[in-house]
Design a protein around this motif. Structure first.
Motif, PDB file in Angstrom:
ATOM      1  N   GLY A  99       0.681  -1.026   0.153  1.00 16.83           N
ATOM      2  CA  GLY A  99       0.126  -0.064  -0.140  1.00 16.83           C
ATOM      3  C   GLY A  99       0.868   0.944  -0.017  1.00 16.83           C
ATOM      4  N   PRO A 100       0.376   2.578  -0.201  1.00 18.52           N
ATOM      5  CA  PRO A 100       0.937   3.851  -0.272  1.00 18.52           C
ATOM      6  C   PRO A 100       2.031   3.766   1.312  1.00 18.52           C
ATOM      7  N   ALA A 101       3.068   3.709   0.690  1.00 18.02           N
ATOM      8  CA  ALA A 101       3.719   4.622   2.186  1.00 18.02           C
ATOM      9  C   ALA A 101       4.537   3.139   2.882  1.00 18.02           C
ATOM     10  N   GLU A 102       3.807   2.460   2.452  1.00 15.44           N
ATOM     11  CA  GLU A 102       4.872   0.777   3.421  1.00 15.44           C
ATOM     12  C   GLU A 102       5.549   0.880   1.741  1.00 15.44           C
ATOM     13  N   ALA A 103       6.425  -0.044   3.531  1.00 17.04           N
ATOM     14  CA  ALA A 103       8.309  -0.462   2.476  1.00 17.04           C
ATOM     15  C   ALA A 103       8.042  -1.961   2.540  1.00 17.04           C
ATOM     16  N   TRP A 104       9.414  -2.563   1.293  1.00 12.91           N
ATOM     17  CA  TRP A 104       9.741  -4.025   1.738  1.00 12.91           C
ATOM     18  C   TRP A 104      10.973  -4.083   3.170  1.00 12.91           C
ATOM     19  N   HIS A 105      10.541  -5.722   3.738  1.00 14.62           N
ATOM     20  CA  HIS A 105      11.307  -5.002   4.959  1.00 14.62           C
ATOM     21  C   HIS A 105      11.471  -7.278   4.740  1.00 14.62           C
ATOM     22  N   PRO A 106      12.760  -7.002   6.045  1.00 14.80           N
ATOM     23  CA  PRO A 106      13.296  -8.537   5.608  1.00 14.80           C
ATOM     24  C   PRO A 106      11.836  -9.212   6.977  1.00 14.80           C
ATOM     25  N   GLN A 107      12.016  -9.215   7.497  1.00 16.44           N
ATOM     26  CA  GLN A 107      10.153  -9.614   7.880  1.00 16.44           C
ATOM     27  C   GLN A 107       9.475  -9.504   7.378  1.00 16.44           C
ATOM     28  N   ARG A 108       8.922  -8.862   6.865  1.00 19.69           N
ATOM     29  CA  ARG A 108       7.550  -8.438   6.014  1.00 19.69           C
ATOM     30  C   ARG A 108       7.919 -10.086   4.902  1.00 19.69           C
ATOM     31  N   ASP A 109       9.384  -9.703   4.259  1.00 23.17           N
ATOM     32  CA  ASP A 109       9.400 -11.003   3.499  1.00 23.17           C
ATOM     33  C   ASP A 109       9.371 -11.893   3.462  1.00 23.17           C
ATOM     34  N   GLN A 110      10.145 -12.623   4.734  1.00 19.42           N
ATOM     35  CA  GLN A 110      10.140 -13.737   5.383  1.00 19.42           C
ATOM     36  C   GLN A 110       8.699 -14.045   5.689  1.00 19.42           C
TER      37      GLN A 110
END
Length: 379
Positions: A99-110
């Motif tokens: 969504g808007p203003a959200e970013a990928w990070h390792p925890q989300r990816d895992q």
């Protein structure tokens, strides 16, 4: 089992509910614009089409099929794909759009990788169950067809045997042979009826208790003596021994219990399995016999004794002795015979010194001894 990619309708409600729960859990407190689950359909092996089956979106918008979605033709930093794999086979994919203003990070990816792994396992299990169900349905259909086809020649054989019996004089020495044919045809009909009932639900709606007896009880034999029940089997064994050129030793004197009903209800079925086992696995030319005993009976052969390491194993389902592995058979006969004996309170044991059971039997061989229940068990 090889898993095949599904068609759009080849999924169970159980998996679809599981998929919805997984998507909602992944989306909780993470603000995805879209979370979507696609399933590979059968089609082009290199580029199988993807079918959208479930989605969770921030906007109230239904995503189009992957092949018709123009957005997917443009690279996007906010979108990632996580394949659903079963070995080397791609079963589908999990799509995640930030969504808007959200970013990928390792925890989300895992978390998304773990979710895709759970969906992969659930989907593979679902497809395997569907394929097994389909294979079972095909087998049952084939079984029903075979049973239907079997009834016609069996009926014809019975008709021919009855016509032949009418032409024979009452004193003809051939009458027992024709009567034996009719008895065997009746036994075959019982097997066919039992096959026809496989997979059929009980009339009460409850599943019947599993039983080791393949055939239903023969109610016609309730008022007959054990000798009368065993005579067709003995006559069959005599004929088989004559054809194979081997000695046969049947009972010359029947004990008192032979004029009564069987102590074990399935005695005839047990003896049939023991005789078949003896004829199939004993060496050619080996003597075979059935001998009554004070507390039961035994079926024996004069061949080499079964190896000591196999004497209990052969009573297990699917297990055959070393000498019998090259011969046709299922390895069920002895297991079924022991189950039937123990069900009615008796015992079935192997004795490799038959003369210990009766003096007239050979010193070495294999004697399968069926014992009646102990008096306390019958009380």
């Amino acid at each position: 089992m090889s898993i095949r990619p599904p068609g759009p309708l080849q999924l169970t409600e159980r998996f679809l509910t599981f998929a919805e729960q997984q998507l909602e859990q992944l989306n909780r407190n993470h603000g995805y614009q879209h979370l979507a689950l696609y399933i590979s359909q059968t089609g082009d092996k290199d580029h199988p089409p993807l079918f959208l089956i479930r989605q969770v979106s921030a906007a109230d918008r239904s995503l189009p099929p992957a092949d018709a979605d123009p957005e997917l033709r443009r690279p996007a930093q906010e979108r990632r794909w996580y394949p659903l794999r079963d070995g080397d086979l791609i079963l589908g994919a999990l799509r995640a759009d930030l969504g808007p203003a959200e970013a990928w990070h390792p925890q989300r990816d895992q978390q998304l990788r773990d979710g895709a792994a759970a969906l992969s396992h659930g989907l593979a299990t679902d497809l395997e169950c569907l394929q097994l169900r389909s294979a079972l349905d095909q087998q049952q259909t084939q079984l029903r067809t075979m049973v239907h086809q079997l009834r016609n020649p069996l009926s014809a054989l019975r008709t021919y045997a009855q016509l032949l019996l009418r032409r024979l004089e009452s004193s003809s020495e051939h009458r027992p042979l024709v009567e034996g044919m009719l008895a065997e045809q009746n036994q075959l009909n019982r097997y066919v009826n039992a096959l026809d009932s496989i997979g059929q639900p009980a009339l009460s709606g409850r599943q019947p208790e599993p039983a080791p007896l393949l055939l239903p009880p023969d109610t016609s034999a309730v008022d007959t003596s054990l000798k009368q029940q065993l005579m067709p089997l003995i006559e069959r064994a005599m004929a088989m021994a004559t054809l194979q050129g081997r000695p046969w030793h049947g009972p010359e004197i029947w004990p008192a219990w032979a004029s009564e009903s069987a102590e074990i209800a399935a005695t005839a079925e047990i003896v049939a399995n023991l005789l078949e086992n003896a004829f199939r696995y004993s060496p050619p030319g080996t003597a075979i016999g059935l001998t009554p005993l004070p507390d039961g009976l035994c079926v024996w052969d004069g061949g080499p004794a079964i190896d000591v390491h196999e004497r209990e194993a052969i009573f297990q389902e699917g297990v055959r002795g070393l000498r019998g592995r090259e011969r046709p058979g299922t390895g069920l006969g002895l297991a079924l015979a022991r189950q039937l004996a123990e069900r009615d309170g008796g015992r079935l044991e192997l004795c490799v010194e038959p003369s210990r059971l009766a003096a007239e039997l050979p010193d070495q061989g294999n004697a399968f001894q069926l014992r009646w229940p102990e008096p306390t068990a019958r009380a």
